[in-house]
Design an enzyme around this catalytic site. Sequence first.
Site, PDB file in Angstrom:
ATOM      1  N   LEU A 104       0.792  -1.523  -0.340  1.00 30.94           N
ATOM      2  CA  LEU A 104      -0.001  -0.068  -0.131  1.00 30.94           C
ATOM      3  C   LEU A 104       0.962   1.517   0.297  1.00 30.94           C
ATOM      4  CD1 LEU A 104      -2.882  -1.022   2.919  1.00 30.94           C
ATOM      5  CD2 LEU A 104      -3.423  -0.826   0.413  1.00 30.94           C
ATOM      6  N   ASP A 105       0.706   2.226  -0.579  1.00 30.52           N
ATOM      7  CA  ASP A 105       1.475   3.705  -0.894  1.00 30.52           C
ATOM      8  C   ASP A 105       1.399   4.065   0.763  1.00 30.52           C
ATOM      9  OD1 ASP A 105       1.314   3.370  -3.689  1.00 30.52           O
ATOM     10  OD2 ASP A 105      -0.208   4.344  -3.705  1.00 30.52           O
ATOM     11  N   PHE A 106       2.332   4.698   0.944  1.00 33.88           N
ATOM     12  CA  PHE A 106       2.948   5.740   1.597  1.00 33.88           C
ATOM     13  C   PHE A 106       2.053   6.462   2.464  1.00 33.88           C
ATOM     14  CE2 PHE A 106       4.887   9.510   3.687  1.00 33.88           C
ATOM     15  CZ  PHE A 106       5.427   8.791   4.705  1.00 33.88           C
ATOM     16  N   THR A 108      -1.520   6.094   1.319  1.00 37.02           N
ATOM     17  CA  THR A 108      -2.547   5.297   1.735  1.00 37.02           C
ATOM     18  C   THR A 108      -2.673   3.972   2.898  1.00 37.02           C
ATOM     19  OG1 THR A 108      -2.437   5.293  -0.702  1.00 37.02           O
ATOM     20  CG2 THR A 108      -4.302   3.223   0.776  1.00 37.02           C
TER      21      THR A 108
END
Length: 247
Positions: A104-106, A108
Amino acid sequence: MSGRERLQKVIAQSGYTSRRKAEKLITDGKVKVNGKTVTELGIKVHPDDQIEVNGIPLEKEEPVYYLLYKPTGVISSVKDDGGRKVVTDLLPEVKERIYPVGRLDFNTSGLLLLTNDGDFAQLLMHPRHEIDKVYIAKIKGIPTKDKLKKLESGLRLRDKGEWLRIKKQRIRSVDRKKNKTILEITLNEGKNRQIRRMLDAIGHPVEKLKREQYGFLTLGHMKPGEYRELKPHEVKRLKVMALKNVK
């Protein structure tokens, strides 16, 4: 383990890393078997063989599986050269060498699986295995039906010329006063920053993004930073689901 197994499979099953990364370690000359460096992927090893990865003897760990509610501001990795917090920092009591299944993105938040079972991780991440993942996105503006349909029919993005599409979407709520929309999006693929890039492309940038569901798994009443061990029947069900969804 009875009989001989491929070296990269044994490394993955040890919990050291995924099978794909194990293959790179082998071809990069980072793996030794009985004191000799091995660079061929086809080699098979016996349970009694002594294996070293980056000079460290390989030890077989019991497989473990965790569900984490990842907060924003945390990297989906086991280490970060910039010294930022990584997801494994949130599970300090876990002694096994776990790593995230996908990422998961930073910025998100949401449901993230971690394990030391390389075969399990590879099974879930393989592009042929379509497991639905549900995200909640808070976006700027109020998109038209035509724009939302484009997300499902597919978009070719200008940045990389990549063709992206989502499985389905629905509006959860609209705040006309603040000009915001809460959108539910279901993906069965997971390209880099896919949702953010697609919503940017239709003119509705994401302000907040959370993964709420992974297959049948949900966050329930968990809070950001909390985690729990998956139950054996959940692990089995995920494996069955992945294999059933082979394209």
